[in-house]
Design a protein around this motif. Structure first.
Motif, short mmCIF file in Angstrom:
data_model
loop_
_atom_site.label_atom_id
_atom_site.label_comp_id
_atom_site.label_asym_id
_atom_site.label_seq_id
_atom_site.Cartn_x
_atom_site.Cartn_y
_atom_site.Cartn_z
N HIS A 166 -1.90 6.55 -8.20
CA HIS A 166 -1.15 7.14 -6.94
C HIS A 166 -2.13 7.26 -5.77
O HIS A 166 -3.40 7.38 -6.27
CB HIS A 166 -0.39 8.51 -7.30
CG HIS A 166 -1.18 9.59 -7.63
ND1 HIS A 166 -1.65 9.88 -9.00
CD2 HIS A 166 -1.74 10.53 -6.85
CE1 HIS A 166 -2.60 10.74 -8.94
NE2 HIS A 166 -2.52 11.37 -7.84
N CYS A 167 -1.66 7.42 -4.71
CA CYS A 167 -2.51 7.78 -3.44
C CYS A 167 -2.76 9.22 -3.58
O CYS A 167 -1.98 9.89 -3.58
CB CYS A 167 -2.05 7.67 -2.11
SG CYS A 167 -2.94 8.21 -0.72
N ALA A 168 -4.26 9.76 -3.55
CA ALA A 168 -4.71 11.07 -3.71
C ALA A 168 -4.31 11.75 -2.36
O ALA A 168 -4.13 13.08 -2.58
CB ALA A 168 -6.11 11.22 -3.78
N ARG A 169 -3.79 11.04 -1.18
CA ARG A 169 -3.70 11.75 0.02
C ARG A 169 -2.04 12.03 -0.04
O ARG A 169 -1.54 13.05 0.31
CB ARG A 169 -4.38 10.85 0.95
CG ARG A 169 -4.21 11.41 2.24
CD ARG A 169 -4.88 10.84 3.58
NE ARG A 169 -4.63 11.31 4.75
CZ ARG A 169 -4.47 10.30 5.74
NH1 ARG A 169 -4.17 9.07 5.70
NH2 ARG A 169 -4.13 10.95 7.05
N CYS A 170 -1.47 11.03 0.01
CA CYS A 170 -0.06 11.16 0.31
C CYS A 170 0.91 11.14 -1.09
O CYS A 170 2.26 11.26 -0.87
CB CYS A 170 0.60 9.97 1.33
SG CYS A 170 0.47 8.30 0.47
N GLY A 171 0.28 10.73 -2.27
CA GLY A 171 1.14 10.87 -3.47
C GLY A 171 2.04 9.67 -3.69
O GLY A 171 2.60 9.63 -4.98
N GLY A 191 0.88 -1.31 -0.01
CA GLY A 191 -0.04 -0.03 0.19
C GLY A 191 0.86 1.11 -0.03
O GLY A 191 2.00 0.98 -0.20
N CYS A 192 0.08 2.51 -0.09
CA CYS A 192 0.71 3.57 0.06
C CYS A 192 1.71 3.93 1.47
O CYS A 192 1.24 3.51 2.40
CB CYS A 192 0.04 4.79 -0.49
SG CYS A 192 -1.49 4.97 0.80
N LEU A 193 2.05 5.33 1.40
CA LEU A 193 2.93 5.63 2.47
C LEU A 193 1.98 5.87 3.57
O LEU A 193 2.05 5.35 4.93
CB LEU A 193 3.77 6.84 2.24
CG LEU A 193 4.47 7.61 3.45
CD1 LEU A 193 5.51 6.54 4.04
CD2 LEU A 193 5.12 8.96 2.92
N CYS A 194 0.61 6.44 3.30
CA CYS A 194 -0.14 6.87 4.72
C CYS A 194 -1.20 5.86 4.88
O CYS A 194 -1.97 5.93 6.02
CB CYS A 194 -0.92 8.17 4.23
SG CYS A 194 -2.29 8.12 2.92
N GLY A 195 -1.34 4.81 3.94
CA GLY A 195 -2.30 3.72 4.58
C GLY A 195 -3.59 3.86 3.79
O GLY A 195 -4.61 2.91 4.09
N ALA A 196 -3.89 4.85 3.15
CA ALA A 196 -5.26 5.14 2.47
C ALA A 196 -5.52 4.00 1.58
O ALA A 196 -6.80 3.77 1.29
CB ALA A 196 -5.42 6.65 1.99
N VAL A 197 -4.66 3.76 0.71
CA VAL A 197 -4.67 2.67 -0.31
C VAL A 197 -3.97 1.49 0.10
O VAL A 197 -2.80 1.66 0.18
CB VAL A 197 -4.30 3.29 -1.55
CG1 VAL A 197 -4.54 1.94 -2.48
CG2 VAL A 197 -5.03 4.46 -1.92
ZN ZN Z 1 -1.46 7.26 0.88
#
Ligand code: ZN
Ligand code: ZN
Length: 138
Positions: free
Chosen positions: A74-79, A10-16
């Protein structure tokens, strides 16, 4: 299609978050200019799967058409850049950025692609075959 989860990421922030349920088709370093711009990294490792081998378990990424018929997500929150999706060898494929896997060591690259775009100071010495453009299909 196997339904056993063999890898997660997943992405850095965990949203995806995503799950992988099948083995990759190929794993390759990519030195292309587009991957470089899309990630900010000098080179990336892409893990290619057939469509359907990867599913989202949390959230869904933002989509960007980086060239005709090719979508990068890409994650819309953390990129965090997550995937490349498009046609390869006559089929739809789904490539994950290896650095987004929870255990990136699980899928080792077997080649370098687009070395005609490689930055001069990038040196590997890993002995893997090198190809201009995408190289052979498997
Ligand atoms: Zn993210
Ligand atoms: Zn590339």
């Amino acid at each position: 299609m196997n339904d056993t989860v063999i890898a997660r990421g997943g992405c850095l922030c965990g949203a995806v978050r995503y799950e992988v349920v099948d083995e990759p088709y190929k794993v390759s370093w990519c030195h292309c200019r587009t991957c470089r711009k899309a990630t900010g990294a000098p080179a990336v490792v892409m893990v290619m799967f057939d469509e359907g081998a990867v599913r989202y378990s949390t959230g869904t990424p933002a989509r960007y058409e980086s060239s005709p018929g090719v979508t990068r997500t890409h994650c819309a929150r953390c990129g965090t850049p997550l995937t490349w999706e498009g046609q390869w060898d006559g089929r739809m494929v789904f490539e994950l950025h290896a650095g987004t896997l929870d255990e990136p060591g699980r899928f080792a690259p077997t080649r370098h692609a687009f070395v005609d775009h490689r930055i001069d100071w990038v040196r590997f010495g890993d002995g893997l075959p090198e190809f201009d453009q995408a190289g052979p299909s498997t």
